[in-house]
Design a protein around this motif. Structure first.
Motif, mmCIF file in Angstrom:
data_model
loop_
_atom_site.group_PDB
_atom_site.id
_atom_site.type_symbol
_atom_site.label_atom_id
_atom_site.label_comp_id
_atom_site.label_asym_id
_atom_site.label_seq_id
_atom_site.Cartn_x
_atom_site.Cartn_y
_atom_site.Cartn_z
ATOM 1 N N LEU A 7 -11.699 53.997 44.428
ATOM 2 C CA LEU A 7 -11.870 54.248 45.853
ATOM 3 C C LEU A 7 -10.972 53.374 46.727
ATOM 4 O O LEU A 7 -10.394 53.858 47.710
ATOM 5 N N PRO A 8 -10.776 52.085 46.410
ATOM 6 C CA PRO A 8 -9.891 51.263 47.250
ATOM 7 C C PRO A 8 -8.418 51.664 47.207
ATOM 8 O O PRO A 8 -7.625 51.194 48.020
ATOM 9 N N LEU A 9 -8.058 52.542 46.262
ATOM 10 C CA LEU A 9 -6.653 52.917 46.101
ATOM 11 C C LEU A 9 -6.281 54.211 46.827
ATOM 12 O O LEU A 9 -5.152 54.680 46.706
ATOM 13 N N GLY B 294 -13.938 55.819 56.629
ATOM 14 C CA GLY B 294 -13.987 55.594 55.191
ATOM 15 C C GLY B 294 -14.807 54.368 54.852
ATOM 16 O O GLY B 294 -15.183 53.582 55.714
ATOM 17 N N MET B 295 -15.071 54.205 53.558
ATOM 18 C CA MET B 295 -15.870 53.084 53.089
ATOM 19 C C MET B 295 -14.996 51.847 52.923
ATOM 20 O O MET B 295 -13.887 51.940 52.382
ATOM 21 N N PRO B 296 -15.431 50.679 53.384
ATOM 22 C CA PRO B 296 -14.649 49.440 53.201
ATOM 23 C C PRO B 296 -14.407 49.162 51.722
ATOM 24 O O PRO B 296 -15.257 49.454 50.868
ATOM 25 N N ASP B 297 -13.257 48.560 51.435
ATOM 26 C CA ASP B 297 -12.886 48.319 50.044
ATOM 27 C C ASP B 297 -13.849 47.363 49.347
ATOM 28 O O ASP B 297 -14.153 47.534 48.155
ATOM 29 N N HIS B 298 -14.327 46.354 50.066
ATOM 30 C CA HIS B 298 -15.218 45.391 49.401
ATOM 31 C C HIS B 298 -16.545 46.034 49.006
ATOM 32 O O HIS B 298 -17.168 45.637 48.015
ATOM 33 N N VAL B 299 -16.977 47.039 49.762
ATOM 34 C CA VAL B 299 -18.198 47.768 49.392
ATOM 35 C C VAL B 299 -17.960 48.571 48.105
ATOM 36 O O VAL B 299 -18.828 48.628 47.226
ATOM 37 N N ALA B 300 -16.777 49.192 47.995
ATOM 38 C CA ALA B 300 -16.455 49.960 46.794
ATOM 39 C C ALA B 300 -16.394 49.053 45.565
ATOM 40 O O ALA B 300 -16.920 49.402 44.495
ATOM 41 N N ILE B 301 -15.759 47.905 45.701
ATOM 42 C CA ILE B 301 -15.669 46.969 44.570
ATOM 43 C C ILE B 301 -17.051 46.468 44.167
ATOM 44 O O ILE B 301 -17.386 46.411 42.973
ATOM 45 N N ALA B 302 -17.867 46.136 45.157
ATOM 46 C CA ALA B 302 -19.225 45.675 44.870
ATOM 47 C C ALA B 302 -20.050 46.773 44.198
ATOM 48 O O ALA B 302 -20.843 46.493 43.289
ATOM 49 N N GLY B 303 -19.861 48.023 44.632
ATOM 50 C CA GLY B 303 -20.583 49.133 44.030
ATOM 51 C C GLY B 303 -20.234 49.320 42.569
ATOM 52 O O GLY B 303 -21.113 49.539 41.723
#
Length: 708
Positions: A184-186, A396-405
């Motif tokens: 997702l962050p990419l 969109g969803m913040p990158d840190h939320v995606a990594i934490a998920g």
């Protein structure tokens, strides 16, 4: 688009989709501002109005139907057709019909926008793709006792696993939701910075955009009408065939079109409308490669190997790995691995070169214009790109939320996956979740370049690594198959999500609504697909699902089981000369791929007739009758295109989908008739001349005497 032996070759586009890709090829080179100017007066609704109750309700129904169709075809033919176009069309038709019905009743409803259409399509496909990525026709079914015995194993102890619906739902939920956060962050890097094409996503965007313009509505109606006619005809044909199946080996499914001798080698046309439809969707080269492989195996290889019984092998069982099956399955797997190894290397090199080239261009542009870079980039963007980039970046969803998920689901999976599959350890799960994001990035990048997902290749490598790591005594076969499931879902779903983001980008759909629709579709898939699979177990019987020689033989499950067995037992169980054949066919597949690559690079005319190695491997695992049906679909498509190319390009995919759906829908009334023990009234069977003489000599006189 279709999957061949577990690989999803999305770069072979069907006619309608290929035309759409040509129309949308490049974000701003060909289409310019034309697309978004047509929608200039329409502001995209906020994300919470793009995900609607009616779209979710429609997704439940259509997701269940397409999951059933996909699973049925995977269990019979070993291919998984992609229903992206069908989902867009059916979603558009369903919601449009509903809003028109409400309008005629005087009830106001929310306008059906292209954004909601994309959300609906994404939700449906997220549900339906889990029929493949979830392993119901591959790695999960390969764990069962039936498939283990069909592949030549004992089918007992730690080498088999009983599928419990609750545990399977838990496994699918943990892994598939982790896949949503993986890359997702990419999304900005892939779609905006490197401007990867993602042809499937771009094609769907072009179709949806055309549906929601005045010119596109007429085309959509024409396609829906064609699909409805094909579905009705396919359903009625299946109903008609049922009357003649009142006994074993009866009906059109056993029609010896090419003679009794060919029929004994399972070389016959069984009049399956769904497989003909699949053949119309699959590329012509794939279908005729399968037919070519069927001819070679049925009339040359298998008779030769059967003549060596007693010299090279003594086991009479046609399914045991110590018998003739010890040649068939390993040779097919060797060809699959040879093709996969070449594709993996070729796409990795191509992606690495493309990545390096982009990095070099960015460095040069940054060095030459450090002060005005952002302003120049903004002014160089077209009208379409400005509108699309604004929405894509702002929502969109913040990158840190995606990594934490991802970390959260990885941690939960580390605890619970070993509880679901005791043969695999927590350290194996940690290893898989650590490696998966790297491979998911590689696969998503390569899929954006050439639309070819290699998720199943990485999954097969996981079988070998984890299976050998655990060992035969500790249930390495089941551990390898479970590892395969983790890798396949994470890597495959991550690439699918990027295609969806590309569709959303080209239709001004909010990335947040796309993610939410993907999550809803994944949740539906985790619930619906296990229930659909359970319905197959009830209808067919657990002991027949994946059984060699049965209608639902699940050829891919047999192949995955063979890989798992080889990963832990090695080649010592195979009969004489089997390994030599495997090595030979591995290099045959690799050399065919090399020849194809050279022919494409040199633009040789023979590139269109060089057989596809992966398709050639399919007849090693299933009967040739499936290849005949699919080749018939290609033949009909070629004739149609010669007669009326315009209509064929517009309607071929939807007609094929109608044939698949109509034949699949007959399974429901057929099951009801079976429950009430209503048998077909007629048995149509074909006999050789010798059998006919025997019947006239012995059976008919007795029948006449008994009647008197």
């Amino acid at each position: 688009m279709a999957s061949v032996s577990g690989v999803r070759p999305q770069d072979h586009q069907p006619p309608a989709q290929a035309a759409t890709i040509a129309a949308v090829n490049g974000d701003n080179n060909d289409e310019g501002p034309s697309v978004e100017l047509a929608f200039a007066g329409q502001q995209p609704p906020p994300w919470w109005r793009q995900v609607t109750a009616r779209s979710v309700a429609t997704s439940v129904v259509l997701g269940a139907v397409l999951s059933f169709m996909s699973m049925r075809i995977g269990l019979t033919a070993g291919v998984g057709p992609s229903f992206n176009i069908v989902a867009s069309l059916l979603g558009f038709f369903a919601v449009k019909s509903w809003t028109r019905l409400l309008a005629r009743c005087g009830v106001a409803s929310q306008p059906f926008t292209r954004q909601e259409n994309v959300v609906l399509q994404t939700c449906i496909i997220s549900c339906a793709t889990l029929s493949f990525y979830g392993g119901f026709t591959t790695y999960l079914l390969a764990m069962t006792e039936t498939v283990a015995k069909s592949a030549g194993g004992a089918g007992t102890g730690k080498d088999v696993y009983t599928l419990h619906t609750g545990k399977i739902i838990a496994f699918l939920s943990l892994v598939s939701f982790a896949s949503l956060f993986c890359t997702l962050p990419l999304r900005k890097l892939m779609i905006l910075d490197y401007k990867l094409m993602y042809p499937t996503g771009s094609a769907i965007a072009g179709i949806v955009n055309s549906f929601h313009t005045p010119a596109g509505a007429a085309t959509a109606k024409l396609q829906v009408l064609a699909m409805s006619k094909a579905m009705a005809g396919s359903f009625m044909w299946a109903f008609f065939q049922w009357f003649y199946t009142g006994g074993s080996g009866c009906g059109f499914q056993d029609f010896p079109m090419f003679g009794i001798k060919a029929y004994k080698q399972k070389f016959y046309f069984d009049f399956s409308a769904s497989l003909v439809g699949v053949g119309m969707i699959c590329p012509v080269l794939i279908n005729f490669s399968m037919l070519f492989g069927s001819i070679i195996t049925s009339f040359i290889m298998w008779p030769t190997l059967q003549s060596k019984k007693g010299q090279w092998y003594t086991d009479p069982s046609p399914t045991n790995f110590k018998g003739i099956n010890g040649y068939k399955v390993p040779m097919g797997i060797a060809m699959v691995l040879g093709d996969c190894l070449f594709q993996l290397g070729a796409i990795t090199i191509r992606a690495a070169n493309h990545f390096h080239k982009n990095r070099q261009e960015q460095k040069l542009s940054g060095a030459s214009m450090p002060d005005d870079r952002n302003s120049d980039e903004q002014t160089s963007l077209s009208y379409d790109d400005c509108r699309r980039s604004k929405i894509f970046l702002n929502e969109g969803m913040p990158d840190h939320v995606a990594i934490a998920g991802y970390i959260l689901f990885a941690a939960i999976s580390t605890i619970f996956v070993p509880c679901i599959f005791p043969q695999i350890g927590y350290y194996h799960v940690v290893f898989l979740y650590t490696v998966a994001p790297i491979l998911a990035f590689c696969n998503s990048y390569a899929s954006g370049l050439c639309d070819w997902s290699l998720a199943s290749v990485y999954a097969k490598l996981a079988i070998f690594i984890v299976g050998a790591w655990v060992g035969e005594a500790s249930g390495g076969a089941i551990a390898g198959l479970a590892a395969c499931g983790v890798m396949l879902m994470i890597i495959g779903n991550a690439a699918e999500l990027m295609h969806d983001f590309k569709t959303g980008y080209l239709t001004l759909t909010s990335p947040l609504s796309m993610f939410i629709s993907q999550a809803i579709g994944t949740l539906l898939g985790c619930l619906i697909n296990p229930l659909v699979f359970m319905s197959f177990q009830k209808l067919v019987g657990k002991e027949h699902l994946g059984e060699a020689g049965s209608v639902f033989s699940a050829p891919l499950a047999t192949a995955y089981r063979g890989l798992a067995v080889l990963s832990v037992e090695g080649i010592k169980i195979l009969p004489k000369h089997s390994t030599k054949f495997c090595v030979a066919f591995f290099f045959v597949a690799f050399c065919l791929d090399c020849l194809t690559a050279v022919a494409k690079a040199k633009k040789w005319k023979v590139k269109k007739i060089i057989p596809n190695a992966m398709a050639l491997a399919i007849p090693f695992l299933i009967g040739p009758n499936i290849a005949i049906d699919m080749a018939m679909g290609s033949l009909l498509l070629v004739i149609w295109k010669k007669a009326d190319k315009k209509n064929a390009s517009t309607l071929a995919v939807v007609v094929a989908s109608g044939l698949i759906c109509g034949d699949g829908l007959w399974a429901l009334p057929s099951a009801i008739l079976s429950i009430f023990q209503i048998e077909p009234p007629i048995c149509m069977k074909f006999l050789s001349s010798y059998q006919t003489e025997e019947m006239q000599e012995h059976f008919l006189p007795k029948l006449a005497t008994s009647s008197q």
